[in-house]
Design an enzyme around this catalytic site. Structure first.
Site, mmCIF file in Angstrom:
data_model
loop_
_atom_site.group_PDB
_atom_site.id
_atom_site.type_symbol
_atom_site.label_atom_id
_atom_site.label_comp_id
_atom_site.label_asym_id
_atom_site.label_seq_id
_atom_site.Cartn_x
_atom_site.Cartn_y
_atom_site.Cartn_z
ATOM 1 N N ASP A 70 34.020 31.748 37.088
ATOM 2 C CA ASP A 70 35.195 32.802 36.797
ATOM 3 C C ASP A 70 34.836 33.833 36.010
ATOM 4 O O ASP A 70 34.164 33.785 35.049
ATOM 5 C CB ASP A 70 36.338 31.817 35.990
ATOM 6 C CG ASP A 70 37.717 32.484 36.146
ATOM 7 O OD1 ASP A 70 38.660 32.040 36.663
ATOM 8 O OD2 ASP A 70 37.913 33.372 35.445
ATOM 9 N N ASP B 181 39.453 36.254 41.496
ATOM 10 C CA ASP B 181 38.052 36.375 40.584
ATOM 11 C C ASP B 181 37.224 35.126 40.542
ATOM 12 O O ASP B 181 36.322 34.847 39.590
ATOM 13 C CB ASP B 181 38.531 37.013 39.102
ATOM 14 C CG ASP B 181 39.300 36.089 38.373
ATOM 15 O OD1 ASP B 181 39.881 35.200 39.041
ATOM 16 O OD2 ASP B 181 39.469 36.144 37.141
ATOM 17 N N ASP C 186 37.444 45.944 41.959
ATOM 18 C CA ASP C 186 36.581 45.567 43.042
ATOM 19 C C ASP C 186 34.984 45.805 42.924
ATOM 20 O O ASP C 186 34.499 45.084 43.557
ATOM 21 C CB ASP C 186 37.079 46.486 44.539
ATOM 22 C CG ASP C 186 38.584 46.312 44.599
ATOM 23 O OD1 ASP C 186 39.278 45.048 44.392
ATOM 24 O OD2 ASP C 186 39.235 47.041 45.534
ATOM 25 N N ASN D 25 40.856 45.160 35.296
ATOM 26 C CA ASN D 25 41.742 45.762 36.353
ATOM 27 C C ASN D 25 42.908 46.793 35.601
ATOM 28 O O ASN D 25 43.081 47.657 35.996
ATOM 29 C CB ASN D 25 42.411 44.719 37.295
ATOM 30 C CG ASN D 25 41.535 44.603 38.466
ATOM 31 O OD1 ASN D 25 40.947 45.461 39.038
ATOM 32 N ND2 ASN D 25 41.993 43.064 39.115
#
Length: 331
Positions: A196, A240, A213, A204
Site C-alpha cells: 500500500d 494504490d 499516476d 494526488n
C-alpha cells in the site's frame, strides 16, 4: 422404371470422352435409333460433360443406360441427357449383345490412351494434393493469427492500463491456481505480499493526478525489477494497492519487500503471508488473502513504511518465529 445400365466409363482425359461418344453412336446404330437425332443430342451432351469436369485429368464416371425405349447418359448426382428414343423396345438378347460389345470395346482401348489417362490422373492427384496443402497452410496461418489475436485480447483483459501489471481479475485467477496447486503438493512455499503506497491520497491532492499516476507507474517498475520474470507475478490490486505472488518462503519475501521499500524511499507498507509444508490443510484461499491483508494493516498501524510478516502476528505466545530482518517486524 429404373434405367438398365449397359456401359459405365471413366472420362478422365479427352480420348476417354471421344471414345465414349463413339460408343454411344455405335449403340444407337445397333439399337436402330435415329443417328441424326442422336448426333444433335451428343453435341449438347459434350457441352454438359465438359462443364461438369470431364476430360480434365480427374475421375468422372458416366453411364449409358436404357429406360424402356429411351437411350440416356447419366453422371454426377442425378444429371442425365436423353440421346434418342427408339422406335421399338429392344429385346433382352440385343441388350446383352450390346453390353458385351461395349465391354470388349472398352477393354481394347489403345494402351497409349491408358498410359496418358494414368499420367493425367496422377497430375490431377498431385494438383489436388498441392491445393489441399496450400489450403491447409492458409488455415494454419489463419488459426495462428486468430490465436494471437485471442491471446492479445486475453492479455488486455488481464492488464492494468496505467501500470501494465496484471489487474485484479488476473490476480483472482492466478492466485487461485497457485494456491490450489501449492496446498495440494506442499512441495514448495508460496508467499503473498500486499503493498500500500503510504499517503497516496495526499500526493494526488497536493501535486495532482498526473504526479499520482507517475508514482503508481514507478511502483509498478520497482515490482518488475524485484520479481523473477515469467516465474513470479505482480499485480495492481486496485487504486494504490499492489500485490505480488512469489514462489518462496517468508525470508525471501522479506528480502523482496526490503528492496521495494528501499527503491520507494520507505513510503510503502507491506504485509506478507506464506504457505509452506507446515501450513494447515484446512487453510482456505480467503484465509490466505486475509492473513496478508491483516499483516498489511498491522504494518500501517505500526506507523507505515515497514513490513509485517503474517506468522509474526499469529503466535499464541506473542513471540516471532519468523522475523523480518531489519524491518521492524515483531519489534
Amino acid at each position: 422404371m429404373e434405367a438398365e445400365e449397359i456401359l459405365k466409363q471413366n472420362l478422365a482425359i479427352e480420348p476417354d470422352l471421344q471414345n465414349f461418344i463413339e460408343f454411344v453412336l455405335k449403340s444407337v446404330h445397333k439399337l436402330e435409333g435415329n443417328a441424326f437425332a442422336a448426333a444433335v443430342a451428343l453435341l449438347h451432351l459434350l457441352e454438359r460433360l465438359r462443364h461438369a469436369g470431364a476430360a480434365v485429368g480427374r475421375p468422372m464416371t458416366v453411364s449409358l443406360a436404357l429406360r424402356e425405349r429411351q437411350l440416356i447418359v447419366q453422371w454426377g448426382k442425378g444429371e442425365q441427357t436423353r440421346i434418342v428414343t427408339l422406335a421399338k423396345l429392344p429385346s433382352p438378347e440385343l441388350v446383352t449383345e450390346l453390353r458385351t460389345f461395349l465391354a470388349n470395346s472398352v477393354a481394347m482401348v489403345d494402351p497409349e490412351i491408358l498410359l496418358q489417362r494414368n499420367i493425367d490422373m496422377m497430375r490431377h492427384f498431385d494438383e489436388t494434393r498441392a491445393n489441399a496443402e496450400r489450403e491447409l497452410e492458409i488455415l494454419q496461418r489463419s488459426l495462428k493469427r486468430r490465436q494471437s489475436e485471442l491471446m492479445e485480447i486475453m492479455r488486455q483483459a488481464e492488464t492494468d492500463a496505467l501500470t501494465g501489471l496484471y489487474n485484479r481479475r488476473a490476480f483472482d485467477a492466478r492466485l487461485k491456481q497457485v494456491f490450489l496447486h501449492t496446498m495440494r503438493q506442499k512441495s514448495a512455499p508460496v508467499s503473498l505480499l500486499f503493498f500500500d503506497l503510504d499517503h497516496f491520497k495526499e500526493i494526488n491532492d497536493q501535486f495532482g493526478h498526473q504526479v499520482g499516476d507517475e508514482h503508481l507507474a514507478k511502483m509498478a517498475n520497482v515490482l518488475r525489477k524485484v520479481i523473477r520474470e515469467d516465474v513470479d507475478f505482480a499485480f495492481r490490486f486496485g487504486g494504490d494497492e499492489f500485490a505480488v505472488v512469489i514462489f518462496a518462503d517468508y525470508p525471501h519475501a522479506c528480502d523482496k519487500a526490503k528492496q521495494v521499500l528501499g527503491m520507494m524511499e520507505g513510503k510503502v507498507s507491506v504485509g506478507v503471508a506464506t504457505i509452506n509444508k507446515d501450513t494447515s490443510d484446512d487453510l482456505s484461499i480467503d484465509d490466505f488473502i486475509r492473513r496478508a491483508d491483516n499483516a498489511l494493516y498491522e504494518a500501517k498501524r505500526r506507523g507505515r513504511g515497514r513490513t509485517v510478516v503474517e506468522p509474526c502476528t499469529s503466535q499464541a505466545n506473542g513471540t516471532c518465529r519468523a522475523p523480518c530482518p531489519e524491518m521492524g517486524c515483531c519489534a
